[in-house]
Design a protein around this motif. Structure first.
Motif, short mmCIF file in Angstrom:
data_model
loop_
_atom_site.label_atom_id
_atom_site.label_comp_id
_atom_site.label_asym_id
_atom_site.label_seq_id
_atom_site.Cartn_x
_atom_site.Cartn_y
_atom_site.Cartn_z
N ARG A 57 28.78 48.50 14.27
CA ARG A 57 29.20 47.56 15.31
C ARG A 57 29.54 46.19 14.73
N THR A 58 30.19 46.22 13.60
CA THR A 58 30.55 44.97 12.91
C THR A 58 32.00 45.07 12.45
N PRO A 59 32.96 44.95 13.35
CA PRO A 59 34.36 45.09 12.95
C PRO A 59 34.83 43.95 12.06
N ALA A 60 35.67 44.29 11.09
CA ALA A 60 36.33 43.26 10.28
C ALA A 60 37.44 42.64 11.12
N THR A 61 37.44 41.31 11.23
CA THR A 61 38.44 40.62 12.04
C THR A 61 39.43 39.82 11.21
N ASP A 117 35.84 38.45 7.34
CA ASP A 117 35.23 37.86 8.53
C ASP A 117 34.83 38.95 9.52
N THR A 118 33.68 38.78 10.16
CA THR A 118 33.21 39.68 11.21
C THR A 118 32.59 38.82 12.32
N PRO A 119 32.36 39.38 13.49
CA PRO A 119 31.70 38.61 14.57
C PRO A 119 30.28 38.20 14.21
#
Length: 348
Positions: free
Chosen positions: A103-107, A119-121
Protein backbone atom coordinates in the motif's frame (compact mmCIF):
# COMPACT_ATOMS: atom_id res chain seq x y z
CA UNK A 1 8.70 -20.96 -14.71
CA UNK A 2 6.96 -24.28 -14.03
CA UNK A 3 10.29 -25.87 -13.07
CA UNK A 4 11.11 -22.97 -10.75
CA UNK A 5 7.72 -23.25 -9.04
CA UNK A 6 8.18 -26.99 -8.50
CA UNK A 7 11.73 -26.64 -7.21
CA UNK A 8 10.76 -23.88 -4.79
CA UNK A 9 7.58 -25.60 -3.63
CA UNK A 10 5.31 -22.76 -4.80
CA UNK A 11 1.73 -23.95 -5.21
CA UNK A 12 0.42 -21.84 -8.07
CA UNK A 13 -1.93 -24.05 -10.13
CA UNK A 14 0.90 -24.88 -12.52
CA UNK A 15 -0.25 -26.85 -15.54
CA UNK A 16 1.86 -27.93 -18.53
CA UNK A 17 0.39 -29.15 -21.80
CA UNK A 18 -0.71 -27.97 -25.23
CA UNK A 19 -2.66 -24.93 -26.32
CA UNK A 20 -4.82 -24.62 -29.41
CA UNK A 21 -5.43 -21.63 -31.67
CA UNK A 22 -8.87 -21.83 -33.31
CA UNK A 23 -9.17 -19.78 -36.53
CA UNK A 24 -12.41 -18.15 -37.67
CA UNK A 25 -10.81 -16.04 -40.40
CA UNK A 26 -9.44 -17.63 -43.58
CA UNK A 27 -6.70 -15.04 -44.01
CA UNK A 28 -5.39 -15.53 -40.47
CA UNK A 29 -5.61 -19.30 -40.94
CA UNK A 30 -3.50 -19.07 -44.07
CA UNK A 31 -0.95 -16.78 -42.43
CA UNK A 32 -0.57 -19.20 -39.51
CA UNK A 33 0.29 -22.04 -41.88
CA UNK A 34 2.80 -19.86 -43.71
CA UNK A 35 4.43 -18.73 -40.45
CA UNK A 36 4.82 -22.27 -39.13
CA UNK A 37 6.21 -23.35 -42.50
CA UNK A 38 8.84 -20.62 -42.33
CA UNK A 39 9.69 -21.58 -38.74
CA UNK A 40 10.19 -25.22 -39.68
CA UNK A 41 12.28 -24.16 -42.67
CA UNK A 42 14.63 -22.14 -40.45
CA UNK A 43 14.77 -24.38 -37.37
CA UNK A 44 14.22 -27.75 -38.99
CA UNK A 45 11.34 -30.19 -38.70
CA UNK A 46 12.80 -31.91 -35.63
CA UNK A 47 13.40 -28.80 -33.52
CA UNK A 48 11.01 -28.94 -30.51
CA UNK A 49 10.31 -25.20 -30.89
CA UNK A 50 8.79 -25.91 -34.32
CA UNK A 51 6.53 -28.69 -33.04
CA UNK A 52 3.18 -27.40 -34.34
CA UNK A 53 0.29 -29.57 -35.54
CA UNK A 54 -2.55 -28.41 -37.79
CA UNK A 55 -6.13 -29.66 -37.57
CA UNK A 56 -8.83 -29.39 -40.23
CA UNK A 57 -12.22 -27.80 -39.61
CA UNK A 58 -13.88 -31.16 -38.95
CA UNK A 59 -11.02 -32.33 -36.76
CA UNK A 60 -11.12 -29.11 -34.73
CA UNK A 61 -14.86 -29.43 -34.14
CA UNK A 62 -14.55 -33.01 -32.91
CA UNK A 63 -11.40 -32.63 -30.82
CA UNK A 64 -11.81 -29.12 -29.42
CA UNK A 65 -15.63 -28.80 -29.44
CA UNK A 66 -15.51 -25.64 -31.55
CA UNK A 67 -17.89 -25.14 -34.45
CA UNK A 68 -17.51 -23.18 -37.67
CA UNK A 69 -13.73 -22.74 -37.64
CA UNK A 70 -11.44 -22.94 -40.68
CA UNK A 71 -9.02 -25.05 -38.67
CA UNK A 72 -6.75 -25.13 -35.63
CA UNK A 73 -3.11 -25.48 -34.63
CA UNK A 74 -1.71 -26.93 -31.40
CA UNK A 75 1.67 -26.36 -29.75
CA UNK A 76 3.32 -26.57 -26.34
CA UNK A 77 2.17 -24.15 -23.65
CA UNK A 78 0.88 -24.12 -20.08
CA UNK A 79 -0.99 -22.10 -17.49
CA UNK A 80 -0.23 -20.82 -14.03
CA UNK A 81 -1.74 -18.53 -11.40
CA UNK A 82 0.33 -15.39 -11.75
CA UNK A 83 -0.90 -14.08 -8.40
CA UNK A 84 0.03 -17.24 -6.50
CA UNK A 85 3.41 -17.41 -8.24
CA UNK A 86 4.26 -13.80 -7.38
CA UNK A 87 3.16 -14.25 -3.76
CA UNK A 88 5.36 -17.34 -3.55
CA UNK A 89 8.36 -15.49 -4.98
CA UNK A 90 7.79 -12.55 -2.60
CA UNK A 91 7.79 -14.93 0.36
CA UNK A 92 11.11 -16.37 -0.79
CA UNK A 93 12.54 -12.87 -1.23
CA UNK A 94 11.31 -11.70 2.20
CA UNK A 95 13.03 -14.70 3.77
CA UNK A 96 16.23 -13.47 2.10
CA UNK A 97 15.84 -9.95 3.49
CA UNK A 98 13.54 -8.11 1.07
CA UNK A 99 11.84 -5.06 2.62
CA UNK A 100 8.37 -5.10 1.08
CA UNK A 101 6.21 -2.01 1.64
CA UNK A 102 2.58 -2.71 0.74
CA UNK A 103 0.00 0.00 0.00
CA UNK A 104 2.85 2.34 -0.83
CA UNK A 105 2.59 3.40 -4.48
CA UNK A 106 5.49 5.17 -6.15
CA UNK A 107 4.27 8.63 -7.18
CA UNK A 108 7.45 10.10 -8.63
CA UNK A 109 11.09 9.42 -9.50
CA UNK A 110 13.75 12.13 -9.55
CA UNK A 111 17.53 12.60 -9.36
CA UNK A 112 19.68 14.08 -6.65
CA UNK A 113 23.44 14.32 -6.12
CA UNK A 114 23.55 10.84 -4.58
CA UNK A 115 21.45 8.99 -7.13
CA UNK A 116 17.67 8.58 -7.31
CA UNK A 117 14.69 9.51 -5.14
CA UNK A 118 11.41 7.58 -5.23
CA UNK A 119 8.48 9.51 -3.76
CA UNK A 120 5.57 7.74 -2.05
CA UNK A 121 2.63 8.94 0.10
CA UNK A 122 4.54 7.65 3.14
CA UNK A 123 7.80 9.44 2.38
CA UNK A 124 10.73 9.28 -0.01
CA UNK A 125 13.35 6.59 -0.54
CA UNK A 126 16.85 7.26 -1.85
CA UNK A 127 18.86 4.70 -3.81
CA UNK A 128 21.86 4.62 -6.10
CA UNK A 129 19.90 2.28 -8.42
CA UNK A 130 16.19 2.15 -9.27
CA UNK A 131 14.27 -0.34 -11.40
CA UNK A 132 11.05 0.74 -13.10
CA UNK A 133 8.95 -2.44 -13.10
CA UNK A 134 5.59 -0.68 -13.27
CA UNK A 135 4.61 -1.74 -16.81
CA UNK A 136 1.61 0.27 -18.08
CA UNK A 137 2.03 2.90 -15.36
CA UNK A 138 5.72 3.58 -16.07
CA UNK A 139 5.33 6.74 -18.16
CA UNK A 140 3.74 8.47 -15.16
CA UNK A 141 7.01 8.00 -13.27
CA UNK A 142 9.32 8.61 -16.23
CA UNK A 143 7.62 11.08 -18.63
CA UNK A 144 10.12 10.45 -21.45
CA UNK A 145 8.18 7.22 -22.03
CA UNK A 146 4.91 9.04 -22.72
CA UNK A 147 3.67 7.71 -26.03
CA UNK A 148 6.42 5.07 -26.05
CA UNK A 149 4.98 2.78 -23.38
CA UNK A 150 1.18 3.00 -23.43
CA UNK A 151 -1.27 1.59 -20.87
CA UNK A 152 -4.09 -0.59 -22.13
CA UNK A 153 -7.00 -1.83 -20.05
CA UNK A 154 -8.02 -5.42 -20.73
CA UNK A 155 -11.02 -7.44 -19.53
CA UNK A 156 -11.47 -10.99 -18.26
CA UNK A 157 -14.48 -13.07 -17.19
CA UNK A 158 -14.62 -16.29 -15.17
CA UNK A 159 -17.36 -18.71 -16.35
CA UNK A 160 -18.78 -21.65 -14.46
CA UNK A 161 -18.69 -24.56 -16.96
CA UNK A 162 -21.80 -25.48 -18.92
CA UNK A 163 -23.52 -28.82 -18.38
CA UNK A 164 -22.16 -30.40 -21.58
CA UNK A 165 -18.51 -29.49 -21.01
CA UNK A 166 -16.22 -32.47 -20.26
CA UNK A 167 -16.37 -33.34 -16.56
CA UNK A 168 -12.66 -34.21 -16.62
CA UNK A 169 -11.89 -30.79 -18.05
CA UNK A 170 -10.65 -29.58 -21.42
CA UNK A 171 -7.36 -31.04 -22.64
CA UNK A 172 -5.81 -27.72 -23.76
CA UNK A 173 -5.88 -24.00 -23.25
CA UNK A 174 -7.42 -22.00 -26.13
CA UNK A 175 -7.17 -18.89 -28.28
CA UNK A 176 -10.02 -17.92 -30.61
CA UNK A 177 -8.69 -15.89 -33.54
CA UNK A 178 -10.86 -13.84 -35.89
CA UNK A 179 -10.28 -11.09 -38.44
CA UNK A 180 -9.85 -8.13 -36.10
CA UNK A 181 -8.89 -9.68 -32.78
CA UNK A 182 -8.87 -12.71 -30.54
CA UNK A 183 -9.86 -14.15 -27.16
CA UNK A 184 -7.67 -16.30 -24.91
CA UNK A 185 -8.91 -18.94 -22.50
CA UNK A 186 -7.76 -21.35 -19.82
CA UNK A 187 -9.68 -23.75 -17.62
CA UNK A 188 -8.77 -23.81 -13.95
CA UNK A 189 -6.99 -27.16 -13.35
CA UNK A 190 -8.18 -29.99 -11.14
CA UNK A 191 -7.23 -29.43 -7.52
CA UNK A 192 -7.42 -25.64 -7.75
CA UNK A 193 -10.10 -23.39 -6.29
CA UNK A 194 -13.14 -23.35 -8.57
CA UNK A 195 -11.61 -26.15 -10.67
CA UNK A 196 -13.24 -26.36 -14.09
CA UNK A 197 -14.06 -22.65 -14.30
CA UNK A 198 -13.24 -21.16 -17.69
CA UNK A 199 -11.25 -17.93 -17.64
CA UNK A 200 -11.58 -16.00 -20.90
CA UNK A 201 -10.28 -12.56 -21.80
CA UNK A 202 -10.08 -10.29 -24.83
CA UNK A 203 -12.90 -8.66 -26.76
CA UNK A 204 -10.90 -5.45 -27.15
CA UNK A 205 -11.98 -4.65 -30.70
CA UNK A 206 -15.65 -5.17 -29.85
CA UNK A 207 -15.68 -2.00 -27.74
CA UNK A 208 -16.48 1.44 -29.14
CA UNK A 209 -14.06 2.59 -31.88
CA UNK A 210 -12.48 -0.89 -31.91
CA UNK A 211 -11.29 -0.43 -28.32
CA UNK A 212 -9.40 2.81 -29.01
CA UNK A 213 -10.39 4.35 -25.68
CA UNK A 214 -8.94 1.45 -23.71
CA UNK A 215 -5.49 2.75 -24.72
CA UNK A 216 -4.37 5.28 -22.14
CA UNK A 217 -6.87 4.01 -19.55
CA UNK A 218 -5.22 3.30 -16.19
CA UNK A 219 -8.32 2.76 -14.04
CA UNK A 220 -8.78 -0.96 -13.49
CA UNK A 221 -11.56 -0.44 -10.93
CA UNK A 222 -14.03 0.00 -13.79
CA UNK A 223 -14.98 -2.03 -16.86
CA UNK A 224 -16.28 -1.32 -20.34
CA UNK A 225 -19.87 -2.61 -20.52
CA UNK A 226 -19.70 -3.48 -24.23
CA UNK A 227 -16.59 -5.61 -23.77
CA UNK A 228 -17.87 -7.39 -20.68
CA UNK A 229 -21.23 -8.10 -22.35
CA UNK A 230 -19.39 -9.63 -25.30
CA UNK A 231 -17.17 -11.78 -23.07
CA UNK A 232 -20.12 -13.04 -21.03
CA UNK A 233 -21.54 -14.63 -24.18
CA UNK A 234 -18.21 -15.89 -25.53
CA UNK A 235 -18.23 -19.45 -24.17
CA UNK A 236 -21.69 -20.18 -25.56
CA UNK A 237 -20.67 -18.54 -28.84
CA UNK A 238 -17.56 -20.67 -29.28
CA UNK A 239 -18.74 -24.00 -27.88
CA UNK A 240 -22.35 -23.86 -29.10
CA UNK A 241 -24.32 -26.98 -28.24
CA UNK A 242 -21.25 -28.45 -26.54
CA UNK A 243 -21.68 -25.80 -23.84
CA UNK A 244 -25.07 -27.03 -22.66
CA UNK A 245 -27.08 -25.37 -19.91
CA UNK A 246 -25.57 -22.71 -17.70
CA UNK A 247 -24.73 -23.53 -14.09
CA UNK A 248 -27.65 -23.10 -11.69
CA UNK A 249 -25.73 -20.31 -9.93
CA UNK A 250 -25.25 -18.45 -13.20
CA UNK A 251 -22.68 -18.52 -15.96
CA UNK A 252 -20.42 -15.73 -14.68
CA UNK A 253 -18.63 -16.17 -11.39
CA UNK A 254 -16.48 -13.04 -11.60
CA UNK A 255 -15.25 -10.40 -14.02
CA UNK A 256 -12.48 -7.85 -13.77
CA UNK A 257 -10.12 -5.59 -15.70
CA UNK A 258 -6.37 -4.99 -15.55
CA UNK A 259 -3.84 -2.61 -17.06
CA UNK A 260 -1.14 -3.85 -19.45
CA UNK A 261 1.79 -2.03 -21.05
CA UNK A 262 2.19 -1.79 -24.85
CA UNK A 263 5.01 -0.38 -26.95
CA UNK A 264 6.85 -1.35 -30.11
CA UNK A 265 5.94 -5.01 -29.73
CA UNK A 266 8.73 -6.13 -27.40
CA UNK A 267 9.65 -5.73 -23.71
CA UNK A 268 11.85 -2.80 -22.67
CA UNK A 269 14.66 -4.24 -20.54
CA UNK A 270 17.91 -2.62 -19.42
CA UNK A 271 19.38 0.70 -18.36
CA UNK A 272 17.54 3.75 -19.68
CA UNK A 273 19.88 5.63 -22.06
CA UNK A 274 21.36 8.76 -20.52
CA UNK A 275 20.10 7.88 -17.04
CA UNK A 276 22.86 6.42 -14.93
CA UNK A 277 21.59 3.46 -12.92
CA UNK A 278 17.93 3.91 -13.79
CA UNK A 279 16.72 0.57 -15.15
CA UNK A 280 13.50 -0.74 -16.65
CA UNK A 281 11.71 -4.05 -17.14
CA UNK A 282 8.30 -3.26 -18.63
CA UNK A 283 6.20 -3.18 -21.82
CA UNK A 284 5.22 -6.84 -21.93
CA UNK A 285 2.42 -6.43 -24.50
CA UNK A 286 0.01 -8.58 -22.51
CA UNK A 287 2.50 -11.49 -22.45
CA UNK A 288 4.12 -10.90 -19.08
CA UNK A 289 3.39 -14.44 -17.90
CA UNK A 290 5.75 -15.71 -20.58
CA UNK A 291 8.32 -12.90 -20.66
CA UNK A 292 8.70 -11.47 -17.14
CA UNK A 293 10.84 -14.09 -15.44
CA UNK A 294 13.68 -14.32 -17.95
CA UNK A 295 13.50 -10.56 -18.56
CA UNK A 296 14.14 -10.11 -14.84
CA UNK A 297 17.07 -12.52 -15.00
CA UNK A 298 18.54 -10.60 -17.93
CA UNK A 299 18.08 -7.29 -16.11
CA UNK A 300 19.99 -8.56 -13.08
CA UNK A 301 22.86 -9.63 -15.34
CA UNK A 302 22.81 -6.19 -16.98
CA UNK A 303 22.83 -4.44 -13.59
CA UNK A 304 25.75 -6.55 -12.37
CA UNK A 305 27.75 -6.39 -15.59
CA UNK A 306 30.19 -3.89 -17.02
CA UNK A 307 28.96 -3.80 -20.62
CA UNK A 308 25.60 -2.17 -20.08
CA UNK A 309 22.67 -3.54 -22.06
CA UNK A 310 24.96 -5.68 -24.23
CA UNK A 311 26.04 -8.01 -21.42
CA UNK A 312 23.46 -10.76 -22.00
CA UNK A 313 24.45 -12.78 -25.04
CA UNK A 314 21.41 -15.06 -24.65
CA UNK A 315 18.83 -12.28 -24.33
CA UNK A 316 17.10 -11.20 -27.58
CA UNK A 317 18.49 -7.91 -28.84
CA UNK A 318 15.03 -6.51 -29.78
CA UNK A 319 14.11 -6.70 -26.06
CA UNK A 320 16.96 -4.47 -24.92
CA UNK A 321 16.47 -0.82 -24.04
CA UNK A 322 18.18 1.59 -26.43
CA UNK A 323 18.22 5.23 -27.48
CA UNK A 324 16.41 4.29 -30.68
CA UNK A 325 13.61 2.50 -28.83
CA UNK A 326 13.23 5.41 -26.42
CA UNK A 327 12.27 7.54 -29.43
CA UNK A 328 9.95 4.94 -30.98
CA UNK A 329 6.38 6.07 -30.39
CA UNK A 330 3.62 3.50 -30.07
CA UNK A 331 2.01 2.93 -33.47
CA UNK A 332 -0.23 -0.02 -32.83
CA UNK A 333 -3.52 1.72 -33.61
CA UNK A 334 -2.73 3.97 -36.56
CA UNK A 335 -5.48 2.25 -38.57
CA UNK A 336 -8.15 3.39 -36.11
CA UNK A 337 -10.24 6.40 -37.12
CA UNK A 338 -12.03 8.54 -34.56
CA UNK A 339 -14.81 10.92 -35.48
CA UNK A 340 -14.53 14.40 -34.04
CA UNK A 341 -16.10 17.76 -34.78
CA UNK A 342 -14.23 20.86 -35.94
CA UNK A 343 -16.47 23.91 -36.34
CA UNK A 344 -19.42 22.82 -38.45
CA UNK A 345 -17.59 19.84 -39.97
CA UNK A 346 -17.19 16.24 -38.92
CA UNK A 347 -13.77 14.85 -39.73
CA UNK A 348 -11.93 11.56 -39.57
Amino acid sequence: MHIFAREQGIKCDSWEGDTVDIFYDEGKWRLAQEAVGQMKGILGETDPVANYRFWSSDEAEKKFLTQGAFGAVTYEAGSISGYKLVIGILKLAIDKGLNLQTRTPATGVSKNERGWVVDTPRGSVESCRVVLATNGYTAHLYPALQGVLVPLRGHITAHRPGSNMPKEGLATTYSFIYADGYEYMIQRPQGSKFAGDIIIGGGLTKAAEEGLYEYGTTDDTTMDPITTSYLRESTLRYFGTDWGEDDAEGRIRYEFSGVMGFGDGYPLVGEIPGENRLFIAASFQGHGMVLCMLSAKALVEIMNGERGNDVCEWFPRPFRMSEERLKQKFQGRLHTKVLYKSGNESQL
